[in-house]
Design a protein around this motif. Structure first.
Motif, PDB file in Angstrom:
ATOM      1  N   LEU A  44       0.840  -1.209   0.000  1.00 57.45           N
ATOM      2  CA  LEU A  44       0.000   0.000   0.000  1.00 57.45           C
ATOM      3  C   LEU A  44       0.871   1.253   0.000  1.00 57.45           C
ATOM      4  O   LEU A  44       0.598   2.224  -0.711  1.00 57.45           O
ATOM      5  N   ASN A  45       1.947   1.198   0.801  1.00 61.47           N
ATOM      6  CA  ASN A  45       2.864   2.333   0.848  1.00 61.47           C
ATOM      7  C   ASN A  45       3.563   2.524  -0.489  1.00 61.47           C
ATOM      8  O   ASN A  45       3.817   3.654  -0.922  1.00 61.47           O
ATOM      9  N   PHE A  46       3.880   1.408  -1.150  1.00 63.37           N
ATOM     10  CA  PHE A  46       4.523   1.461  -2.463  1.00 63.37           C
ATOM     11  C   PHE A  46       3.619   2.149  -3.489  1.00 63.37           C
ATOM     12  O   PHE A  46       4.085   2.935  -4.328  1.00 63.37           O
ATOM     13  N   ILE A  47       2.325   1.856  -3.432  1.00 68.59           N
ATOM     14  CA  ILE A  47       1.368   2.451  -4.363  1.00 68.59           C
ATOM     15  C   ILE A  47       1.292   3.968  -4.180  1.00 68.59           C
ATOM     16  O   ILE A  47       1.213   4.730  -5.142  1.00 68.59           O
ATOM     17  N   VAL A  48       1.362   4.401  -2.914  1.00 67.16           N
ATOM     18  CA  VAL A  48       1.233   5.833  -2.610  1.00 67.16           C
ATOM     19  C   VAL A  48       2.547   6.572  -2.851  1.00 67.16           C
ATOM     20  O   VAL A  48       2.570   7.664  -3.429  1.00 67.16           O
ATOM     21  N   THR A  49       3.652   5.982  -2.396  1.00 58.99           N
ATOM     22  CA  THR A  49       4.954   6.658  -2.487  1.00 58.99           C
ATOM     23  C   THR A  49       5.972   5.725  -3.119  1.00 58.99           C
ATOM     24  O   THR A  49       6.686   5.001  -2.420  1.00 58.99           O
ATOM     25  N   VAL A  50       6.051   5.727  -4.418  1.00 55.67           N
ATOM     26  CA  VAL A  50       6.990   4.859  -5.120  1.00 55.67           C
ATOM     27  C   VAL A  50       8.410   5.402  -4.959  1.00 55.67           C
ATOM     28  O   VAL A  50       8.660   6.579  -5.189  1.00 55.67           O
ATOM     29  N   ARG A  51       9.336   4.509  -4.536  1.00 59.19           N
ATOM     30  CA  ARG A  51      10.754   4.879  -4.433  1.00 59.19           C
ATOM     31  C   ARG A  51      11.525   4.004  -5.426  1.00 59.19           C
ATOM     32  O   ARG A  51      11.954   2.899  -5.079  1.00 59.19           O
ATOM     33  N   PRO A  52      11.730   4.475  -6.651  1.00 56.08           N
ATOM     34  CA  PRO A  52      12.331   3.628  -7.702  1.00 56.08           C
ATOM     35  C   PRO A  52      13.685   3.049  -7.325  1.00 56.08           C
ATOM     36  O   PRO A  52      13.933   1.858  -7.522  1.00 56.08           O
ATOM     37  N   GLY A  53      14.598   3.886  -6.790  1.00 54.18           N
ATOM     38  CA  GLY A  53      15.940   3.412  -6.451  1.00 54.18           C
ATOM     39  C   GLY A  53      15.912   2.299  -5.437  1.00 54.18           C
ATOM     40  O   GLY A  53      16.519   1.233  -5.626  1.00 54.18           O
ATOM     41  N   ARG A  54      15.191   2.506  -4.362  1.00 57.64           N
ATOM     42  CA  ARG A  54      15.093   1.490  -3.303  1.00 57.64           C
ATOM     43  C   ARG A  54      14.382   0.239  -3.807  1.00 57.64           C
ATOM     44  O   ARG A  54      14.744  -0.889  -3.458  1.00 57.64           O
ATOM     45  N   SER A  55      13.360   0.419  -4.638  1.00 58.46           N
ATOM     46  CA  SER A  55      12.574  -0.715  -5.147  1.00 58.46           C
ATOM     47  C   SER A  55      13.422  -1.642  -6.001  1.00 58.46           C
ATOM     48  O   SER A  55      13.354  -2.870  -5.872  1.00 58.46           O
TER      49      SER A  55
END
Length: 305
Positions: A44-55
């Motif tokens: 859910l947090n990924f959907i709201v605040t995507v962090r490309p580098g960390r992902s």
């Protein structure tokens, strides 16, 4: 708010890991629903605040760490099909692999949510869960009895113990504190308030002390120290050689067990193997060590138990 929700779920997960429920003939730990909730929280947090580098970094490491569980699953699936295994056997195998994959996903979720601080959210939750377990044991048996059993445990190097401490020895969290102790010792200067993390970790490690845990941590620390002193390329080569050597030793250990290692230790050296003779004797009819032996698939020993 996110950190509070995570801490509550993680504490509940670690606290309930030795509590099981049955679903479709398979025993599952109560920690699994809590783990699913944490992974869902991260999604859910990924959907709201995507962090490309960390992902990208986490996806790569998650796949790599899932491989040791996916490979046995692949070969187990072949064995289940060829041997015509029943549904309960298959369910037990899947019931072992899925929680392992969930644990990897949980680690990735924690690091996605909190970055490097996730290590301490995890450790803090472990401490909270274990302290809660200790408090329940003390409430049941009394503080004086608990302390006397704890000192007996330390003075005899876990050779003798009492019923209260025994309840804590069965808790798998004890072993999980070992790697954290190594991590805290190595990065002592970099970790804020390292002593405040080290003290409860050491205490909880000792409360559920197992004799094998002390040399394991000491050896782990020694190997890590050597690898850190070596150049990067030499360290990688040394680590690879150690991994191959450990794999070989582990296999030879199983061969030795098959050929009566624990019975020899008890009869000739007088070492108490804590029921391992009977445990492996019960499993002996169900496996063999041979090039032609196909195996029964992951989780079969759980089905036998």
């Amino acid at each position: 708010m996110l950190s509070i929700i995570y801490f509550i779920l993680a504490t509940a997960m670690f606290f309930s890991q030795d509590t099981y429920f049955t679903l479709g003939g398979v025993e599952l730990s109560l920690k699994n629903p809590c783990a699913v909730a944490i992974v869902s929280l991260a999604l859910l947090n990924f959907i709201v605040t995507v962090r490309p580098g960390r992902s990208i970094v986490l996806v790569r490491h998650t796949i790599i760490q899932m491989i040791p569980y996916l490979v046995p699953f692949f070969f187990s699936a072949i064995i289940w099909v060829l041997s015509g295994s029943n549904t309960v056997t298959i369910a037990n195998g899947i019931g072992m692999i899925v929680p392992q994959l969930l644990s990897v996903a949980l680690a990735a979720a924690t690091l996605y949510l909190f970055g490097s601080k996730g290590v301490f959210y995890c450790l803090g939750s472990m401490c909270a869960a274990n302290f809660l377990t200790v408090l329940l044991v003390i409430a049941d048996g009394g503080l004086d009895v608990f302390l006397s059993e704890f000192f007996l445990l330390l003075s005899t190097f876990s050779a003798e113990t009492g019923p209260l401490i025994l309840r804590l020895e069965l808790h798998d969290l004890t072993f999980a504190f070992g790697p954290f102790l190594i991590y805290l010792l190595f990065d002592w200067k970099k970790i804020p308030h390292a002593f405040l993390w080290f003290l409860p970790s050491l205490l909880l490690f000792l409360v559920g002390l197992k004799r094998i845990a002390i040399p394991a941590v000491a050896l782990g620390f020694g190997v890590a120290l050597i690898l850190r002193l070596l150049p990067d390329k030499a360290a990688r080569q040394t680590a690879l050689c150690l991994a191959i050597g450990m794999t070989a030793v582990s296999f030879l250990y199983i061969v030795a067990i098959r050929n009566g290692l624990f019975l020899y230790l008890e009869e000739h050296l007088g070492i108490n193997t804590m029921g391992r003779v009977n445990m492996f004797a019960n499993l002996a009819p169900y496996y063999d060590i041979s090039i032609t032996y196909m195996g029964m698939g992951t989780g079969y020993e759980r089905f036998v138990d």
